[in-house]
Structures are given as C-alpha cells and as structure tokens.
Design a protein around this motif. Sequence first.
Motif, mmCIF file in Angstrom:
data_model
loop_
_atom_site.group_PDB
_atom_site.id
_atom_site.type_symbol
_atom_site.label_atom_id
_atom_site.label_comp_id
_atom_site.label_asym_id
_atom_site.label_seq_id
_atom_site.Cartn_x
_atom_site.Cartn_y
_atom_site.Cartn_z
ATOM 1 N N UNK A 37 8.233 -6.785 4.257
ATOM 2 C CA UNK A 37 7.859 -6.934 2.853
ATOM 3 C C UNK A 37 8.311 -5.751 2.010
ATOM 4 N N UNK A 38 8.673 -4.645 2.662
ATOM 5 C CA UNK A 38 9.123 -3.447 1.955
ATOM 6 C C UNK A 38 10.478 -3.016 2.522
ATOM 7 N N UNK A 44 3.866 1.902 2.911
ATOM 8 C CA UNK A 44 2.900 0.816 2.815
ATOM 9 C C UNK A 44 2.325 0.404 4.167
ATOM 10 N N UNK A 45 2.711 1.096 5.217
ATOM 11 C CA UNK A 45 2.217 0.737 6.539
ATOM 12 C C UNK A 45 1.432 1.869 7.166
ATOM 13 N N UNK A 46 1.749 2.164 8.418
ATOM 14 C CA UNK A 46 1.030 3.196 9.153
ATOM 15 C C UNK A 46 1.954 4.254 9.737
ATOM 16 N N UNK A 47 3.233 4.268 9.332
ATOM 17 C CA UNK A 47 4.168 5.188 9.986
ATOM 18 C C UNK A 47 4.613 6.337 9.095
ATOM 19 N N UNK A 48 4.105 6.422 7.854
ATOM 20 C CA UNK A 48 4.581 7.471 6.954
ATOM 21 C C UNK A 48 3.700 8.716 7.049
ATOM 22 N N UNK A 205 -1.357 -3.490 9.461
ATOM 23 C CA UNK A 205 -2.563 -3.690 8.660
ATOM 24 C C UNK A 205 -2.463 -4.912 7.762
ATOM 25 N N UNK A 206 -1.306 -5.561 7.745
ATOM 26 C CA UNK A 206 -1.080 -6.744 6.919
ATOM 27 C C UNK A 206 -1.224 -8.039 7.705
ATOM 28 N N UNK A 207 -1.774 -7.989 8.911
ATOM 29 C CA UNK A 207 -1.867 -9.194 9.734
ATOM 30 C C UNK A 207 -2.663 -10.306 9.059
#
Length: 387
Positions: A37-38, A44-48, A205-207
């Motif tokens: 989506x990005x 916007x996720x968990x890896x930044x 986290x978007x599941x």
Amino acid sequence: MRAGTAYDVIVVGAGSMGMSAGYHLARSGVRTLLLDAYDPPHGEGSHHGEPRLIRHAYSGGSAYIKMALRAQQLWQQLEEESGTKLFAASGVINVASADLFKFPSRLKDARSLGVEVETLDAAEICRRWPGFSLPGHFTGMYEPDAGYLFSEQCVAALRKLAVDAGAELLTHTPVNRIEVRQGCAAVHTKNGIYYAQHAILSAGAWFRTLEPFITLPVRSVRKAIGWFNPLVPLYEAGSFPGFTLADAGGTYYGFPSIGGAGLKIGRHDTGHDWTAGEVLEPFGRYAEDEGDLRAVLETYMPQAAGTLNKGAVCKYELTPDDDFIIDRHPLYPNVLLAGGFSGHGFKFSSVVGEILTELILNGRSGLNLEPFALSRFGAGACASGPI
C-alpha cells in the motif's frame, strides 16, 4: 505489469517479511508479484526507525533459537550480496530484576545449540559498561555475538535484490479484495486483478484490512520510541551494547548512540490500541511517550537521560501469546499467513522469507513451525470467504 497477469506467487504486504519472501522466491526462479500500500521501506509499518536488535538466546525454546541462528546467517549473506552494512556486532545485554525475571531455561537452551552467552551480576555489568547504574539484586545475560540490524537498509537491500532477481513490485497499491477459486488466488487492487497459484499475506499491523477473508487474533498497538542525548560519552556505538531491561515497572529495549543520534530506547509492554485506517497519534500525544522512557533512564542509566533528540511512533501486531503466526489459511492451503510478530519479529524476517519459500516449493520447512500454528487459537482464528 498489467492487470490480469498471472504469477506463481503474489505477496500482499511487502514490508520486512513480505520483501524477504519476494527475495527468496525470485532467487528460486518463482514468478513473484509484491504488492504494498506504500513504497517500502516506509514509515507506515513496523520496520522504520533504525535499528532492531538481533539476539539468539531466546525464550520460547529451541524453535526460536534455531530460527534466530539461521536468520543471522541469512543477514550476513544478504550483507555480502548487497554490499551494504546491515548488521553491527555490538553485543546485547539482557538486564533484569532477579526476583522477577530469570534466565536459566534460556541459558540452557541457548548453550545446547552453541550460542555463546554468559551471566553477569549487577556489579560486573556496571564495571563493563559504566553507563549502567543497577541495584545489587539485578542480573544480566550477555551475548557477545548479538547486535543490531539497520532495518530500513535491510528492507531496501531485500527490495533491490528481489527486483534484480525478477520479482515485480507494485507500490502504492492497497489490496481491496481477495478470492480463491478452483485453487487460484485472485487479488483485487485499484489497478485491477492479479492472479497466482499461491498467495502470501504479510500485512503486519494492517491485517484487519484483509477481513473477512482472514481474521487473525492480532491486536495492533501504537508504540513510542525516543532518542536521548547522553550527558557523557559512555553510550556511543562501539563501546555500549544493545540492551533489554526489565523490572516490576515494565520491559524496555534500546541501543547505543549511533552517529550522534542519541541513545534509542522504547518500551516493549503497554501501548495504545490502533485500528488500520485511523490516524496514528504522533510522539508526545501522551505524557508517557517521553515520560516512561525518561524515567527508566533516570533510574538505571542516569547519564543517558539528557535532552530528547527525537521521538517517533511505530506499530506492534500482537498475538495473545506474543508468538508468531506462520501457517496456511484454514480454508485455502495455497494461501500462506505470516503475521502477529508481536514487536520482536524483525530480526527473523530473513528466515521467515526463506520458510515461506520452502512451504511453497517443498510443502514444508526444515524448521519447526508448530509453535506458530494458527490452530493454537482455536475458534479465535476464522476465515469466512472473500473480501
């Protein structure tokens, strides 16, 4: 690429786990489409928010330890293949109040699998790393071969090598519907429909945006992280290790100051629930964002509790037992699920991608996946059809 194109595998969610799967699949000659989506790596996720700890003396038994050791091998291979520095061998010290947290089972499991680890009392920890100020009843478990990964560089390296190997990546492309008919997965996006024999769902986290095609017992949580400017040069990379710290008040993790960024620290427990699509409140929205982090530094690393250089927020995707979900869809065995990594999954992403590739190519993995089976949640995990 065009809508209607057929692939061997479509990966929905090309963050750390999905991008790793795309890398391993493409290198194996599998026609792979990655959808995100990005535009990974992204915020916007968990890896930044570099970096992430990687350690090997893991709780949860041999399954996690074997995965961690294999993940380390794969990160080193990726570092060599990409020509990019991805790992720093800082050592990791796990510090805890001995009356609440104990290490014997982790030590036994780790040593049985060849992990170098030592136990240290509070005085020895403070002698080796004077930046700590610990009560006498604290104890520690130190892994000299552990360290941290530069997470965004890892995802960027996986992306480049996956694409170089033939994977196709479609960014800014959220998935709005998934169907499985006659063994074929149809993934609907704003650009059209893409088809594959297999699909991997790794939406982090978007599941919840994939419901009701799959409903997982995963709760998304907002987490706060801060970088503090130390008052003295005791916390610099190269001299101070990565760490975890646990007492009656909570559990924390952190990193030395890298390139003057400041000592990074985050709280592993607590957090505020977040729903996909909602605004993620910025750092500082809650007093505890900085307050909890500063308080633990003032208690156990007082000379690190200087000015807050920067604050950030990210997302955890928590399962009820904090263990991962790596399994097949309950109704569609050609759809694989990789989620619920519960704030400790990034280090494993290199091997999770390999595991998913093994499941597609061979039908099984060489590692023990029983602890990560969706069936352990019973009726709490359900599938009800297309979205």
